[in-house]
Design a protein around this motif. Sequence first.
Motif, mmCIF file in Angstrom:
data_model
loop_
_atom_site.group_PDB
_atom_site.id
_atom_site.type_symbol
_atom_site.label_atom_id
_atom_site.label_comp_id
_atom_site.label_asym_id
_atom_site.label_seq_id
_atom_site.Cartn_x
_atom_site.Cartn_y
_atom_site.Cartn_z
ATOM 1 N N LEU A 223 0.827 -1.206 0.000
ATOM 2 C CA LEU A 223 0.000 0.000 0.000
ATOM 3 C C LEU A 223 0.865 1.261 0.000
ATOM 4 N N ARG A 224 2.020 1.162 0.685
ATOM 5 C CA ARG A 224 2.927 2.314 0.692
ATOM 6 C C ARG A 224 3.458 2.583 -0.727
ATOM 7 N N LYS A 225 3.770 1.471 -1.416
ATOM 8 C CA LYS A 225 4.265 1.632 -2.791
ATOM 9 C C LYS A 225 3.133 2.019 -3.736
ATOM 10 N N GLY A 226 1.913 1.705 -3.306
ATOM 11 C CA GLY A 226 0.741 2.129 -4.075
ATOM 12 C C GLY A 226 0.483 1.347 -5.340
ATOM 13 N N GLY A 227 1.121 0.227 -5.521
ATOM 14 C CA GLY A 227 0.877 -0.556 -6.736
ATOM 15 C C GLY A 227 0.825 -2.037 -6.463
#
Lengths: 216, 177
Positions: free
Chosen positions: A209-213
Amino acid sequence: MGTRTSRRVLAGAGLALCSLLLIGSVKAVVPPYAPEAPAYRTRGPADAPVTLAEFTDFQCPGCRTAVAEVKAVEQMFPGKVRLVFKHRPFKAHSWAREAARVAECAGKAGRFWPTHDLLYARQEDWAELRDAAEARKLLVAAAREAGCDETALSVCMDDPASAAAVESDIAEADGRRINATPTFFVNGKRFVGQLQLKTHGVNRIEDLLRKGGRSR
Amino acid sequence: MSAKRADKRADGPAQKPAAQPAPEQGPAWLPTAAAAARLLVGAVFLASGLEKAAMPPEEFAAIIQGYWLLPPSAHLPLALALPPIEVLTGLALLAGYNYRGFSAAAGGLFLAFIVALASTLLRGIPLPDCGCFGRGVHLSVPQALGLDSALLCLSYLAYRKGAALSWLDRWVEKGTP
């Protein structure tokens, strides 16, 4: 002396190489993957950034205790996780296939998750039974209580298509060397058991989720 | 110090007979039995290491977690490290490479397994399968304790007298197997 040392080093290196070759020959190369399932066996947004797939056995005590953990993960990341349920009943569990068929038929009637919860909640009542008819009665009763029509359920359970759906998941699990339940895949990365999900699995979801992908 | 003793010391070791190790005592069949023990321990390690290597490391990590001995961060690294260590130990014992060192290593591993298994019994932790052979052979904790204790004794025998049929050690020493 020098020759002896070099022979010792050579022999040691040869043994180490043999060990690696042997391990490489038996080791399953199972690439990360994202299992799919019929819509009634999934929960959460279809476009969620994280797919949490679980292979479980309704008669496995570890899977029963993992139900709460899976719900906790969904609540921890609301709207971000899509749950995909896969059947992995073991032969050692006498009524696990029957329970999977009941859940499958309940799913076709739109009552998969309530039946899933009740089957686990009452696992201790039916899992240890010796009599097949009695076990089936309790399994069907759980589905009925979850809102399924008993007649339709019985017809569905005798339909070979229901058994085929379960067997298809088992074949998929065998192909992926899933020998323990519950086994989870977080965007393709494997975690076995509730503790691995709770620790490493949650960490992976946070990372994703932090990387968003997606990283399948 | 008397003059006699001082003379003796001055003569040095050249005058003294070279110290020889006492000849090994024991029945004639013991070296053969010890070599067989070494081969058996090696075969067990090779089989168990390969069985563990064949399963996904996350599954083996879950078995290690069942012992409740190590922190969660150590489960996967141990699950990855143990199979190659077992396979290497097994091959070394079978080929007779540094047989004393690897017999001692095997004994150390069995001792560690025994401590881990016994601790589950003492703490009342239910362990349906010890995971000793991955998912290949299922042993209960008492069965695994018995097997590991027997193999520990065989490792000790191999350490003491297991030089026979150590063809790799012979090749290292003499250049011919």
